[in-house]
Design a protein around this motif. Sequence first.
Motif, mmCIF file in Angstrom:
data_model
loop_
_atom_site.group_PDB
_atom_site.id
_atom_site.type_symbol
_atom_site.label_atom_id
_atom_site.label_comp_id
_atom_site.label_asym_id
_atom_site.label_seq_id
_atom_site.Cartn_x
_atom_site.Cartn_y
_atom_site.Cartn_z
ATOM 1 N N SER A 66 0.735 -1.108 0.432
ATOM 2 C CA SER A 66 -0.157 0.060 0.486
ATOM 3 C C SER A 66 1.619 1.260 0.115
ATOM 4 O O SER A 66 0.526 2.662 -0.654
ATOM 5 N N PHE A 67 2.165 1.363 0.665
ATOM 6 C CA PHE A 67 2.848 2.280 1.007
ATOM 7 C C PHE A 67 3.461 2.887 -0.675
ATOM 8 O O PHE A 67 4.109 4.277 -0.584
ATOM 9 N N TYR A 68 3.597 1.935 -1.195
ATOM 10 C CA TYR A 68 4.012 2.414 -2.668
ATOM 11 C C TYR A 68 3.192 2.861 -3.881
ATOM 12 O O TYR A 68 3.895 3.717 -4.221
ATOM 13 N N LEU A 69 2.342 2.118 -3.647
ATOM 14 C CA LEU A 69 1.018 3.914 -3.892
ATOM 15 C C LEU A 69 0.816 5.041 -3.145
ATOM 16 O O LEU A 69 1.020 5.978 -3.945
ATOM 17 N N ALA A 70 0.674 5.264 -2.361
ATOM 18 C CA ALA A 70 0.830 6.291 -1.450
ATOM 19 C C ALA A 70 1.537 6.921 -1.691
ATOM 20 O O ALA A 70 1.789 8.368 -1.656
ATOM 21 N N ALA A 71 2.789 6.952 -1.754
ATOM 22 C CA ALA A 71 3.924 7.446 -2.399
ATOM 23 C C ALA A 71 3.815 8.281 -3.418
ATOM 24 O O ALA A 71 4.175 9.093 -3.644
ATOM 25 N N THR A 72 2.325 7.273 -4.063
ATOM 26 C CA THR A 72 2.253 8.896 -5.681
ATOM 27 C C THR A 72 1.605 9.840 -5.671
ATOM 28 O O THR A 72 1.372 11.119 -6.355
ATOM 29 N N GLY A 73 0.579 9.545 -4.194
ATOM 30 C CA GLY A 73 -0.134 10.659 -3.456
ATOM 31 C C GLY A 73 -1.367 10.586 -4.381
ATOM 32 O O GLY A 73 -1.718 11.740 -3.829
ATOM 33 N N TYR A 74 -1.868 9.354 -4.758
ATOM 34 C CA TYR A 74 -2.686 9.573 -5.066
ATOM 35 C C TYR A 74 -4.020 9.248 -4.158
ATOM 36 O O TYR A 74 -3.626 9.187 -2.772
ATOM 37 N N ALA A 75 -5.252 9.278 -4.426
ATOM 38 C CA ALA A 75 -5.961 9.606 -3.331
ATOM 39 C C ALA A 75 -7.233 7.807 -3.084
ATOM 40 O O ALA A 75 -8.140 7.990 -2.881
ATOM 41 N N GLY A 76 -6.590 7.111 -3.895
ATOM 42 C CA GLY A 76 -7.054 5.656 -3.419
ATOM 43 C C GLY A 76 -6.745 5.026 -2.659
ATOM 44 O O GLY A 76 -7.234 3.567 -2.269
ATOM 45 N N GLY A 77 -6.371 5.509 -1.608
ATOM 46 C CA GLY A 77 -6.047 4.574 -0.091
ATOM 47 C C GLY A 77 -6.941 3.624 0.049
ATOM 48 O O GLY A 77 -6.758 2.482 0.671
ATOM 49 N N PRO A 78 -7.956 4.539 0.684
ATOM 50 C CA PRO A 78 -9.284 2.997 1.029
ATOM 51 C C PRO A 78 -9.876 2.385 0.218
ATOM 52 O O PRO A 78 -10.122 1.478 1.197
ATOM 53 N N HIS A 79 -9.248 2.290 -1.256
ATOM 54 C CA HIS A 79 -9.653 1.395 -2.246
ATOM 55 C C HIS A 79 -8.625 0.453 -2.392
ATOM 56 O O HIS A 79 -9.177 -0.501 -3.055
ATOM 57 N N TYR A 80 -7.805 0.096 -1.546
ATOM 58 C CA TYR A 80 -6.442 -0.811 -1.629
ATOM 59 C C TYR A 80 -6.977 -1.884 -0.980
ATOM 60 O O TYR A 80 -7.123 -2.073 0.085
ATOM 61 N N ILE A 81 -6.519 -3.244 -1.412
ATOM 62 C CA ILE A 81 -7.067 -4.437 -1.192
ATOM 63 C C ILE A 81 -5.494 -5.367 -1.105
ATOM 64 O O ILE A 81 -4.525 -5.320 -1.843
ATOM 65 N N ASP A 82 -5.191 -5.838 0.435
ATOM 66 C CA ASP A 82 -4.545 -6.505 0.261
ATOM 67 C C ASP A 82 -4.231 -7.709 -0.144
ATOM 68 O O ASP A 82 -4.687 -8.900 0.864
ATOM 69 N N ALA A 83 -4.111 -8.273 -1.109
ATOM 70 C CA ALA A 83 -3.624 -9.237 -2.175
ATOM 71 C C ALA A 83 -3.365 -9.930 -2.812
ATOM 72 O O ALA A 83 -2.342 -8.714 -3.754
ATOM 73 N N ASP A 84 -3.381 -10.873 -3.761
ATOM 74 C CA ASP A 84 -2.765 -11.149 -5.512
ATOM 75 C C ASP A 84 -2.629 -10.337 -6.122
ATOM 76 O O ASP A 84 -1.638 -9.825 -7.543
ATOM 77 N N ALA A 85 -3.834 -10.594 -6.555
ATOM 78 C CA ALA A 85 -5.211 -9.713 -7.814
ATOM 79 C C ALA A 85 -6.008 -9.405 -7.353
ATOM 80 O O ALA A 85 -7.074 -9.910 -6.999
ATOM 81 N N VAL A 86 -6.615 -7.828 -8.040
ATOM 82 C CA VAL A 86 -7.586 -7.363 -7.693
ATOM 83 C C VAL A 86 -8.331 -7.685 -9.293
ATOM 84 O O VAL A 86 -7.673 -6.756 -9.516
ATOM 85 N N THR A 87 -9.705 -7.251 -9.068
ATOM 86 C CA THR A 87 -10.465 -7.076 -10.698
ATOM 87 C C THR A 87 -11.650 -6.627 -9.881
ATOM 88 O O THR A 87 -12.348 -6.482 -8.980
ATOM 89 N N ASP A 88 -11.567 -4.824 -10.450
ATOM 90 C CA ASP A 88 -12.708 -4.337 -10.109
ATOM 91 C C ASP A 88 -13.961 -4.079 -11.516
ATOM 92 O O ASP A 88 -13.234 -3.971 -12.911
ATOM 93 N N SER A 89 -14.831 -4.165 -11.041
ATOM 94 C CA SER A 89 -15.667 -4.689 -12.200
ATOM 95 C C SER A 89 -16.260 -3.120 -13.645
ATOM 96 O O SER A 89 -16.384 -3.373 -14.173
ATOM 97 N N GLY A 90 -15.903 -2.353 -12.205
ATOM 98 C CA GLY A 90 -16.258 -1.082 -13.499
ATOM 99 C C GLY A 90 -17.280 -0.504 -13.499
ATOM 100 O O GLY A 90 -17.858 0.843 -13.761
ATOM 101 N N GLY A 91 -18.064 -1.589 -13.214
ATOM 102 C CA GLY A 91 -20.181 -0.813 -13.977
ATOM 103 C C GLY A 91 -19.921 -0.915 -15.004
ATOM 104 O O GLY A 91 -19.422 -1.243 -16.113
ATOM 105 N N ALA A 92 -21.484 -0.469 -15.609
ATOM 106 C CA ALA A 92 -21.821 -0.808 -16.228
ATOM 107 C C ALA A 92 -21.211 0.891 -17.570
ATOM 108 O O ALA A 92 -21.261 0.202 -18.805
#
Length: 203
Positions: free
Chosen positions: A125-151
């Motif tokens: 998580s801290f690797y991405l946090a270093a970019t300054g992005y706002a997505g920290g609350p959506h980070y999942i500690d998993a091997d791989a993740v698929t976000d379906s994206g919606g309609a």
Amino acid sequence: MTSTSVHLAVYDTLADWEPGFATAHLTQNGHTVRTVGATTDPVTTMGGMRVRPDLALDDLRPEDSTLLILGGAGLWDTGDSLAPFARTARAFLDAGVPVAAICGATAGLAREGLLDDRTHTSAVSFYLAATGYAGGPHYIDADAVTDSGGASRGALVTAGPTEPVAFAREIFGLLGVYEPKKLDAWYRLFHDSDASAYEVLQG
């Protein structure tokens, strides 16, 4: 989608092993893998392989593709030379075409703002946090993740650098390469060296 072309981004310092499981088995299952570079000039991967891209990034259209794969590379963290690939990922997702990113490419997407409101993973998580992005609350500690994206948005696969097999599994599931039982067997065979999975996969 009628296209079966999957596009693999290639650039200098590409971690060439990371998309290898995915591209090899996609090719064996009816998909055409085409490489896309910033230009059509040859690039040299981290493993020392020289690749001449099939097409330049400016000529890539989401409607001609079923998936854009972005692998890790040292260049993701040493400047903005790969930022055009992240912008292309935005165009794909906005057009409803999926994107798969592993390792440093996840940081590129984070800098582009593409992970701010999607579930995702990366190395840590801290690797991405270093970019300054706002997505920290959506980070999942998993091997791989698929976000379906919606309609109205394309699906997004993310994975950390040590998980090329899980990365491929998510891609296969997304594109329907294997039905669920065989997908599970494929993962057990290549990730866990479970010899009993081979018979299932060949059945």
